[in-house]
Design a protein around this motif. Sequence first.
Motif, mmCIF file in Angstrom:
data_model
loop_
_atom_site.group_PDB
_atom_site.id
_atom_site.type_symbol
_atom_site.label_atom_id
_atom_site.label_comp_id
_atom_site.label_asym_id
_atom_site.label_seq_id
_atom_site.Cartn_x
_atom_site.Cartn_y
_atom_site.Cartn_z
ATOM 1 N N GLU A 59 31.597 35.010 54.520
ATOM 2 C CA GLU A 59 32.175 35.256 53.204
ATOM 3 C C GLU A 59 31.967 36.727 52.875
ATOM 4 O OE1 GLU A 59 31.142 30.925 51.210
ATOM 5 O OE2 GLU A 59 29.656 32.531 51.097
ATOM 6 N N ASP A 60 33.064 37.477 52.802
ATOM 7 C CA ASP A 60 32.986 38.905 52.513
ATOM 8 C C ASP A 60 33.656 39.205 51.180
ATOM 9 O OD1 ASP A 60 31.822 39.176 54.975
ATOM 10 O OD2 ASP A 60 33.527 40.170 55.917
ATOM 11 N N LEU A 61 33.063 40.110 50.443
ATOM 12 C CA LEU A 61 33.660 40.626 49.221
ATOM 13 C C LEU A 61 34.153 42.034 49.558
ATOM 14 C CD1 LEU A 61 34.084 39.773 46.264
ATOM 15 C CD2 LEU A 61 31.948 40.946 45.719
ATOM 16 N N ILE A 62 35.469 42.229 49.486
ATOM 17 C CA ILE A 62 36.098 43.482 49.881
ATOM 18 C C ILE A 62 36.709 44.144 48.652
ATOM 19 C CG2 ILE A 62 37.865 44.556 51.359
ATOM 20 C CD1 ILE A 62 35.841 43.079 53.055
ATOM 21 N N GLU A 63 36.498 45.443 48.518
ATOM 22 C CA GLU A 63 37.154 46.194 47.460
ATOM 23 C C GLU A 63 38.193 47.111 48.083
ATOM 24 O OE1 GLU A 63 35.460 48.240 43.673
ATOM 25 O OE2 GLU A 63 35.455 49.733 45.288
ATOM 26 N N LEU A 92 43.491 36.866 61.371
ATOM 27 C CA LEU A 92 43.129 38.278 61.435
ATOM 28 C C LEU A 92 42.460 38.491 62.782
ATOM 29 C CD1 LEU A 92 41.692 38.870 57.844
ATOM 30 C CD2 LEU A 92 43.987 39.418 58.689
ATOM 31 N N GLY A 93 43.238 38.982 63.729
ATOM 32 C CA GLY A 93 42.734 39.083 65.091
ATOM 33 C C GLY A 93 42.464 37.690 65.617
ATOM 34 N N SER A 94 41.253 37.444 66.085
ATOM 35 C CA SER A 94 40.886 36.120 66.602
ATOM 36 C C SER A 94 40.248 35.235 65.534
ATOM 37 C CB SER A 94 39.925 36.271 67.780
ATOM 38 O OG SER A 94 38.742 36.930 67.359
ATOM 39 N N TYR A 95 40.283 35.671 64.276
ATOM 40 C CA TYR A 95 39.639 34.934 63.191
ATOM 41 C C TYR A 95 40.664 34.251 62.290
ATOM 42 C CZ TYR A 95 35.829 37.995 64.597
ATOM 43 O OH TYR A 95 34.887 38.676 65.322
ATOM 44 N N ASP A 96 40.283 33.089 61.766
ATOM 45 C CA ASP A 96 41.054 32.426 60.716
ATOM 46 C C ASP A 96 40.448 32.846 59.389
ATOM 47 O OD1 ASP A 96 42.727 30.957 62.454
ATOM 48 O OD2 ASP A 96 41.148 29.471 62.742
ATOM 49 N N ALA A 97 41.290 33.311 58.477
ATOM 50 C CA ALA A 97 40.774 33.837 57.218
ATOM 51 C C ALA A 97 41.538 33.271 56.031
ATOM 52 C CB ALA A 97 40.876 35.359 57.206
ATOM 53 N N HIS A 98 40.817 33.136 54.937
ATOM 54 C CA HIS A 98 41.429 32.792 53.654
ATOM 55 C C HIS A 98 41.125 33.954 52.714
ATOM 56 C CE1 HIS A 98 41.465 30.428 49.688
ATOM 57 N NE2 HIS A 98 42.702 30.699 50.021
ATOM 58 N N ILE A 99 42.182 34.592 52.200
ATOM 59 C CA ILE A 99 42.041 35.745 51.320
ATOM 60 C C ILE A 99 42.392 35.314 49.900
ATOM 61 C CG2 ILE A 99 42.799 38.106 50.836
ATOM 62 C CD1 ILE A 99 43.799 38.178 53.789
ATOM 63 N N LYS A 100 41.507 35.640 48.973
ATOM 64 C CA LYS A 100 41.742 35.300 47.578
ATOM 65 C C LYS A 100 41.564 36.543 46.716
ATOM 66 C CE LYS A 100 39.601 32.835 43.903
ATOM 67 N NZ LYS A 100 38.218 32.708 43.589
ATOM 68 N N TRP A 101 42.575 36.842 45.915
ATOM 69 C CA TRP A 101 42.524 37.958 44.962
ATOM 70 C C TRP A 101 41.539 37.568 43.879
ATOM 71 C CZ3 TRP A 101 45.878 42.368 44.517
ATOM 72 C CH2 TRP A 101 45.824 43.023 43.294
ATOM 73 N N SER A 102 40.525 38.370 43.655
ATOM 74 C CA SER A 102 39.497 38.020 42.684
ATOM 75 C C SER A 102 39.655 38.773 41.361
ATOM 76 C CB SER A 102 38.122 38.300 43.282
ATOM 77 O OG SER A 102 37.104 37.998 42.385
ATOM 78 N N THR A 120 39.536 43.517 43.987
ATOM 79 C CA THR A 120 38.440 42.819 44.649
ATOM 80 C C THR A 120 39.001 41.570 45.314
ATOM 81 O OG1 THR A 120 36.913 43.611 42.955
ATOM 82 C CG2 THR A 120 36.141 41.827 44.371
ATOM 83 N N LEU A 121 38.668 41.413 46.600
ATOM 84 C CA LEU A 121 39.135 40.273 47.391
ATOM 85 C C LEU A 121 37.949 39.470 47.890
ATOM 86 C CD1 LEU A 121 41.603 42.246 49.696
ATOM 87 C CD2 LEU A 121 42.225 40.897 47.668
ATOM 88 N N ASP A 122 38.061 38.146 47.824
ATOM 89 C CA ASP A 122 37.107 37.254 48.477
ATOM 90 C C ASP A 122 37.753 36.823 49.788
ATOM 91 O OD1 ASP A 122 35.182 37.130 46.350
ATOM 92 O OD2 ASP A 122 36.562 35.802 45.269
ATOM 93 N N VAL A 123 37.103 37.146 50.906
ATOM 94 C CA VAL A 123 37.645 36.789 52.208
ATOM 95 C C VAL A 123 36.659 35.872 52.915
ATOM 96 C CG1 VAL A 123 38.517 37.644 54.418
ATOM 97 C CG2 VAL A 123 38.799 39.036 52.340
ATOM 98 N N THR A 124 37.094 34.675 53.204
ATOM 99 C CA THR A 124 36.291 33.706 53.944
ATOM 100 C C THR A 124 36.901 33.592 55.329
ATOM 101 O OG1 THR A 124 35.911 32.500 51.882
ATOM 102 C CG2 THR A 124 35.376 31.346 53.925
ATOM 103 N N TRP A 125 36.087 33.711 56.373
ATOM 104 C CA TRP A 125 36.634 33.705 57.730
ATOM 105 C C TRP A 125 35.648 33.106 58.727
ATOM 106 C CZ3 TRP A 125 34.332 37.207 61.293
ATOM 107 C CH2 TRP A 125 33.465 38.153 60.731
#
Length: 126
Positions: A59-63, A92-102, A120-125
């Motif tokens: 779980e990454d928080l990306i700005e 995303l590459g070899s990963y499955d990701a769920h991106i949510k606009w926070s 701010t994005l919440d990215v779960t992968w």
Amino acid sequence: MISDLRSYILDDSSISAVIGTRLFPEIAQNITASNPYAIYTTISSNTVDSHSDSGLLHEDLIEVSIHASTVSQIYDLAELFRTRLNNKRVALGSYDAHIKWSSFNTDYSDNDEIFSGSITLDVTWS
């Protein structure tokens, strides 16, 4: 995963038409606001054991900070990012990701005479 997110964003022709390849990790050097640009940063990263065969869940928080010479450019660019990134399940590459606009907010720097927006994005992968 973060470089794959960058590629995913720039693969959108509407976004790349505005910022070109000016999407930088952490810091942008020698850039002017006459050409809009963006910077992405990982604010936090957490790993969770999912207790399943799929392994660990990240779980990454990306700005994503967007910068331009007018506030209307900020809002227009933010809407392009929202369309590309809000509630998306993507590879995303070899990963499955769920991106949510926070969240999204704007600012103006008097010193730099530049408008900015912070997404701010919440990215779960995994």
